[in-house]
Design an enzyme around this catalytic site. Structure first.
Site, short mmCIF file in Angstrom:
data_model
loop_
_atom_site.label_atom_id
_atom_site.label_comp_id
_atom_site.label_asym_id
_atom_site.label_seq_id
_atom_site.Cartn_x
_atom_site.Cartn_y
_atom_site.Cartn_z
N GLU A 16 -25.23 6.49 -3.38
CA GLU A 16 -24.44 7.58 -3.94
C GLU A 16 -23.46 7.00 -4.96
O GLU A 16 -22.46 6.39 -4.59
CB GLU A 16 -23.69 8.32 -2.83
CG GLU A 16 -23.01 9.58 -3.32
CD GLU A 16 -22.36 10.36 -2.20
OE1 GLU A 16 -22.36 11.61 -2.28
OE2 GLU A 16 -21.85 9.74 -1.25
N CYS A 34 -20.75 15.71 -3.75
CA CYS A 34 -21.71 15.15 -2.79
C CYS A 34 -23.09 15.77 -2.94
O CYS A 34 -24.09 15.16 -2.57
CB CYS A 34 -21.20 15.34 -1.37
SG CYS A 34 -20.66 17.02 -1.02
#
Length: 475
Positions: A379, A279
């Protein structure tokens, strides 16, 4: 194949309330490597009841008792390091070197750090005539991901145990086998019955039941921002504490006084580590426009030198991504990058040459990316780097902050003070200067849609404490 169909509840391995199994797919082979049961709300009810009962006594244990417990857990954990590494590599695809060097040991690192915090933490303080007490928050529900599975389990479990909380864990159903090993470690170390409970299952069923359960006082979630929003909504009716570590789209600002070749090559490696499934990966590289062509060349060389293949093989730097769904998502975003006009720097669609099965992605670099493009905003969670040119330091900061995320950022400069000044302007929970790595004592977490609360070290420990003011008893 590893089959484990029971849940760990109240100190025992028990059958699910309703039998329902799920195959665990090895991403390197696309073959079944394990089988688990999927739980239900009834299993969560049973686990929460055990945790609530255990909280009555475990919350009253002394600091010394919990120190001894963490030390026993660490001792058992160390005997399982190789098995944990092999299991993580099998079910989520990390190369064995990474599983041994970082994935499995990260859990031990959190235990060690938590132990140091517990030894010295001030649970009682006097403020004038008021005594401030810090007490365990209660029963915690943990929902953890597949990308750094043991890391994310233990950075919640260790401080919760140290604080005197009890808990129910739902690990990712995509990579659940390592969590079963963790439960075995805790059992062997003598964690009292009901303090730690494990129920496997999916998010819409077990995850939702944990988040909404009135018997759970806090839910800690790590995963996508989309899923985190749903967790928060499910938790809202019971007004429980919610801690979230969510998505990221981290900018890596390479300033004009940095060593460009070293900074670019290091940034590529950092972006691609764990197949880009982190992440906080530095997926947006910002370089001076006057040196954009040089940066592309350095990034292309680094990407093409990245070896992709069987996680068990020597010399492999990255393995597959975790699943077909993840592979397909990444391919779709690579295609979108092509369609939106980003320049091809390296890699692209499909598997690497010579690989015909497994969820392997070509290490990919896009150049001359605009911050409005999907590959700069979404993402990707794969080995895909976007290079964005900038004309001034102020513009670099503006581009870096122009995102809904705020987990991490990176700054490279030949002047440490300049790097620090830029870091102070970035709206992220973490900033890495000149290649600095993770610090298990530092708070980990993000601004904006990257979550709320902090994990790791003393800040993470305090997430599991309530604050009580007792007036008239001090001074």
């Amino acid at each position: 194949m590893r089959e484990h169909l029971d849940f760990y509840i109240d100190g025992q391995w028990v059958k699910p309330a309703v039998p329902k199994t799920l195959d665990v797919i090895g991403p390197a082979t696309e073959e079944v490597v394990g089988r688990i049961s999927l739980g239900s709300a009834a299993d969560v009810d049973r686990a929460v009841a055990a945790a609530r009962k255990a909280f009555e006594t475990f919350s009253r244990t002394s600091r010394e008792e919990r120190i001894a417990l963490l030390e026993r857990i660490m001792g058992v954990y160390q005997t399982k390091l190789e098995e944990l590494a092999e299991t993580i590599s099998l079910e989520m695809g990390a190369p064995m070197w990474l599983a041994r060097a970082a994935q499995a040991p990260s859990g031990l690192a959190h235990l060690m750090q938590t132990l140091e915090v517990l030894k010295h933490y001030a649970f009682v303080q006097n403020k004038g005539t008021t005594r401030i007490l810090r007490e365990p928050v209660g029963v915690c529900g943990f929902i953890t991901p597949w990308n750094w599975p043991v890391n994310q389990i233990m950075c919640k479990v260790a401080p919760a145990l140290a604080a005197g909380c009890t808990m129910v864990l739902k690990p990712s159903e995509i990579a659940p086998l390592n969590a079963i090993l963790v439960a075995q470690v805790l059992h062997e170390a003598g964690v009292p019955a009901g303090v730690f409970n494990l129920v496997n299952g999916d998010g819409p069923t077990v995850g939702a039941a944990i988040a909404s359960h009135p018997g759970i006082d806090m839910v800690s979630f790590t995963g996508s921002t989309r899923a985190g929003v749903q967790v928060a909504k499910n938790a809202a009716d019971t007004v429980k504490r919610v801690a979230q570590e969510l998505g990221g789209k981290s900018a890596n600002i390479i300033l004009d006084d940095a060593n460009l070749e070293r900074s670019v090559a290091g940034g590529v490696r950092s972006c691609f580590t764990n197949s880009g499934q982190s992440c906080n990966a530095p997926t947006r590289m910002l370089v001076p426009r006057t040196r954009h062509a040089e940066a592309i060349a350095f990034a292309k060389a680094a990407a093409e030198a990245t070896t992709v293949g069987d996680p068990k093989a020597d010399g492999i730097q990255i393995g597959p991504v975790v699943s077909k769904a993840q592979f397909d998502k990444i391919q779709g975003l690579i295609q979108q990058g092509i369609d939106e006009g980003a320049e091809d720097g390296a890699g692209g669609l499909g598997r690497p040459a010579g690989i015909t099965r497994g969820y392997f992605v070509r290490p990919t670099v896009f150049a001359n990316v605009k911050n409005t493009m999907a590959i700069a905003r979404e993402e990707v969670f794969g080995p895909v780097l976007a290079i964005l040119p900038y004309d001034s330091e102020d513009e670099a900061v503006r581009i870096a902050n122009d995102t809904v995320y705020g987990l991490s950022s990176y700054v490279a400069s030949g002047d440490p003070e300049r790097a620090l000044r830029v870091a102070s302007r970035l709206r992220t929970g973490n900033v890495h200067l000149n290649g600095a790595g993770a610090d298990f004592a530092a708070p980990f977490g993000g601004y904006k849609q990257s979550g709320n609360g902090r994990e790791w070290g003393e800040f993470g420990f305090e997430e599991f404490l309530e604050v009580k003011a007792v007036m008239g008893c001090a001074g």
